[in-house]
Design a protein around this motif. Structure first.
Motif, PDB file in Angstrom:
ATOM      1  N   UNK A  79       0.839  -1.191   0.000  1.00 19.22           N
ATOM      2  CA  UNK A  79       0.000   0.000   0.000  1.00 19.22           C
ATOM      3  C   UNK A  79       0.877   1.245   0.000  1.00 19.22           C
ATOM      4  N   UNK A  80       0.560   2.194  -0.873  1.00 16.29           N
ATOM      5  CA  UNK A  80       1.195   3.516  -0.868  1.00 16.29           C
ATOM      6  C   UNK A  80       0.090   4.561  -0.896  1.00 16.29           C
ATOM      7  N   UNK A  81       0.438   5.777  -0.547  1.00 20.34           N
ATOM      8  CA  UNK A  81      -0.542   6.857  -0.585  1.00 20.34           C
ATOM      9  C   UNK A  81      -0.737   7.325  -2.024  1.00 20.34           C
ATOM     10  N   UNK A  82      -1.980   7.461  -2.428  1.00 23.30           N
ATOM     11  CA  UNK A  82      -2.272   7.897  -3.797  1.00 23.30           C
ATOM     12  C   UNK A  82      -1.643   9.259  -4.087  1.00 23.30           C
ATOM     13  N   UNK A  83      -1.536  10.105  -3.071  1.00 24.04           N
ATOM     14  CA  UNK A  83      -0.940  11.427  -3.286  1.00 24.04           C
ATOM     15  C   UNK A  83       0.555  11.351  -3.616  1.00 24.04           C
ATOM     16  N   UNK A  84       1.147  10.176  -3.409  1.00 25.21           N
ATOM     17  CA  UNK A  84       2.578   9.995  -3.669  1.00 25.21           C
ATOM     18  C   UNK A  84       2.863   9.303  -4.993  1.00 25.21           C
ATOM     19  N   UNK A  85       1.907   9.304  -5.903  1.00 24.33           N
ATOM     20  CA  UNK A  85       2.136   8.647  -7.194  1.00 24.33           C
ATOM     21  C   UNK A  85       3.340   9.233  -7.937  1.00 24.33           C
ATOM     22  N   UNK A  86       3.612  10.536  -7.757  1.00 24.80           N
ATOM     23  CA  UNK A  86       4.784  11.109  -8.404  1.00 24.80           C
ATOM     24  C   UNK A  86       6.069  10.504  -7.843  1.00 24.80           C
ATOM     25  N   UNK A  87       6.086  10.156  -6.561  1.00 24.46           N
ATOM     26  CA  UNK A  87       7.245   9.483  -5.971  1.00 24.46           C
ATOM     27  C   UNK A  87       7.385   8.067  -6.521  1.00 24.46           C
ATOM     28  N   UNK A  88       6.254   7.391  -6.700  1.00 25.09           N
ATOM     29  CA  UNK A  88       6.274   6.050  -7.290  1.00 25.09           C
ATOM     30  C   UNK A  88       6.861   6.122  -8.699  1.00 25.09           C
ATOM     31  N   UNK A  89       6.384   7.089  -9.482  1.00 20.36           N
ATOM     32  CA  UNK A  89       6.862   7.232 -10.858  1.00 20.36           C
ATOM     33  C   UNK A  89       8.355   7.551 -10.905  1.00 20.36           C
TER      34      UNK A  89
ATOM     35  N   UNK B 225      -3.846   4.190  -1.380  1.00 20.39           N
ATOM     36  CA  UNK B 225      -4.651   4.592  -0.223  1.00 20.39           C
ATOM     37  C   UNK B 225      -4.962   6.079  -0.309  1.00 20.39           C
ATOM     38  N   UNK B 226      -6.172   6.424   0.048  1.00 23.76           N
ATOM     39  CA  UNK B 226      -6.535   7.831   0.168  1.00 23.76           C
ATOM     40  C   UNK B 226      -5.979   8.356   1.492  1.00 23.76           C
ATOM     41  N   UNK B 227      -5.701   9.644   1.519  1.00 25.18           N
ATOM     42  CA  UNK B 227      -5.197  10.263   2.744  1.00 25.18           C
ATOM     43  C   UNK B 227      -5.597  11.727   2.757  1.00 25.18           C
ATOM     44  N   UNK B 228      -5.497  12.295   3.947  1.00 26.24           N
ATOM     45  CA  UNK B 228      -5.777  13.710   4.143  1.00 26.24           C
ATOM     46  C   UNK B 228      -4.837  14.181   5.243  1.00 26.24           C
ATOM     47  N   UNK B 229      -3.828  14.940   4.879  1.00 29.44           N
ATOM     48  CA  UNK B 229      -2.844  15.358   5.863  1.00 29.44           C
ATOM     49  C   UNK B 229      -2.148  14.154   6.458  1.00 29.44           C
TER      50      UNK B 229
ATOM     51  N   UNK C 202      -4.912   8.460   7.192  1.00 34.29           N
ATOM     52  CA  UNK C 202      -5.408   7.550   6.178  1.00 34.29           C
ATOM     53  C   UNK C 202      -6.915   7.747   6.130  1.00 34.29           C
ATOM     54  N   UNK C 203      -7.484   7.685   4.928  1.00 40.72           N
ATOM     55  CA  UNK C 203      -8.926   7.855   4.758  1.00 40.72           C
ATOM     56  C   UNK C 203      -9.457   6.655   3.977  1.00 40.72           C
ATOM     57  N   UNK C 204     -10.485   6.028   4.507  1.00 40.44           N
ATOM     58  CA  UNK C 204     -11.099   4.896   3.815  1.00 40.44           C
ATOM     59  C   UNK C 204     -11.706   5.402   2.512  1.00 40.44           C
ATOM     60  N   UNK C 205     -11.306   4.815   1.411  1.00 41.08           N
ATOM     61  CA  UNK C 205     -11.732   5.328   0.103  1.00 41.08           C
ATOM     62  C   UNK C 205     -13.194   5.039  -0.215  1.00 41.08           C
ATOM     63  N   UNK C 206     -13.826   4.197   0.561  1.00 45.16           N
ATOM     64  CA  UNK C 206     -15.259   3.965   0.362  1.00 45.16           C
ATOM     65  C   UNK C 206     -16.029   4.862   1.322  1.00 45.16           C
TER      66      UNK C 206
ATOM     67  N   UNK D 239      -1.823   3.409  11.825  1.00 35.72           N
ATOM     68  CA  UNK D 239      -2.029   2.269  10.926  1.00 35.72           C
ATOM     69  C   UNK D 239      -0.718   1.580  10.589  1.00 35.72           C
ATOM     70  N   UNK D 240       0.393   2.138  11.050  1.00 35.53           N
ATOM     71  CA  UNK D 240       1.715   1.635  10.706  1.00 35.53           C
ATOM     72  C   UNK D 240       2.284   0.781  11.828  1.00 35.53           C
ATOM     73  N   UNK D 241       2.515  -0.483  11.535  1.00 38.09           N
ATOM     74  CA  UNK D 241       3.243  -1.373  12.418  1.00 38.09           C
ATOM     75  C   UNK D 241       4.539  -1.747  11.710  1.00 38.09           C
ATOM     76  N   UNK D 242       5.549  -2.145  12.456  1.00 32.87           N
ATOM     77  CA  UNK D 242       6.852  -2.450  11.866  1.00 32.87           C
ATOM     78  C   UNK D 242       7.415  -3.707  12.510  1.00 32.87           C
ATOM     79  N   UNK D 243       7.968  -4.586  11.679  1.00 34.75           N
ATOM     80  CA  UNK D 243       8.611  -5.790  12.209  1.00 34.75           C
ATOM     81  C   UNK D 243       9.898  -5.396  12.923  1.00 34.75           C
ATOM     82  N   UNK D 244      10.445  -6.320  13.683  1.00 32.89           N
ATOM     83  CA  UNK D 244      11.688  -6.065  14.417  1.00 32.89           C
ATOM     84  C   UNK D 244      12.815  -5.684  13.471  1.00 32.89           C
ATOM     85  N   UNK D 245      12.769  -6.193  12.238  1.00 26.99           N
ATOM     86  CA  UNK D 245      13.827  -5.854  11.282  1.00 26.99           C
ATOM     87  C   UNK D 245      13.424  -4.753  10.312  1.00 26.99           C
ATOM     88  N   UNK D 246      12.363  -3.998  10.645  1.00 22.28           N
ATOM     89  CA  UNK D 246      12.079  -2.764   9.936  1.00 22.28           C
ATOM     90  C   UNK D 246      11.149  -2.824   8.744  1.00 22.28           C
TER      91      UNK D 246
END
Length: 193
Positions: A45-55, A105-109, A112-116, A128-135
């Motif tokens: 999952x990535x934030x839709x607002x970051x599509x330019x970063x994905x590209x 994922x939709x977001x606002x500031x 995270x915002x549920x897109x439905x 919404x962010x959890x991280x494993x022991x190895x990051x």
């Protein structure tokens, strides 16, 4: 836990400057710290607002746009708007130990915002962010299960049954309170009460 595929995703995203999360069934496996079932792919999952970063990050190969219902793929051009939900990007299946799909994922500031719905269902990105022991970052299980609650696929019910007892009361109540208004007869509600 066998993490070859997740380590491949972490390496793929090593230079990605935005937030990302392992999602879907793999996120639930990370939450309970065991591989519960075979997986056919890895949802990221990535934030839709970051599509330019994905590209900017994923240029060779550039992911394609995939129809989540048919699996059909077409080229994706940077600057093309994709929306959370139906917007899925796919890397060539033969590059990694399992196919890698990017969900939006939709977001606002900082939320995270549920897109439905009307954008009223939200949660802070840090929550919404959890991280494993190895990051390895992964999506909180209550969000994964919220998405899965809309389906009647046996694997989604199995996923719920596998992890429901591992949810603490706060996660259980949050999920219950998001499912009950839309699906008052949902089969998961008794286990969440």
């Amino acid at each position: 836990m066998h993490l070859e595929v997740l380590n491949a995703v972490r390496a793929l995203f090593a230079d990605y400057p935005g937030r990302y999360w392992i999602a879907g069934g793999w996120a639930l496996d990370l939450f309970v710290d065991r591989v519960r079932r075979p997986h056919t792919d890895v949802d990221v999952l990535v934030l839709a607002r970051d599509l330019d970063l994905v590209a900017a990050t994923f240029t060779d190969p550039r992911p394609t746009v995939e129809n989540p219902n048919t699996g059909d793929q077409r080229p994706w051009e940077p600057g093309e708007t994709l929306t959370p939900g139906p917007g899925v990007l796919a890397f060539p299946d033969d590059l990694f130990p399992a196919p890698v799909r990017i969900m939006l994922a939709a977001s606002d500031g900082d939320d995270w915002v549920y897109h439905r719905g009307r954008g009223t269902l939200r949660k802070p990105l840090d929550e919404i962010t959890l991280t494993t022991a190895d990051g390895i970052p992964y999506l909180a299980p209550e969000l994964v299960l919220l998405f899965k609650s809309r389906s009647d696929r046996p694997k989604d019910t199995d996923d719920f049954n596998d992890v429901a007892t591992d949810l603490d009361p706060t996660r259980r109540a949050w999920l219950h309170d998001r499912i009950a208004p839309r699906y008052p007869d949902h089969e998961w509600l008794p286990a969440l009460s």
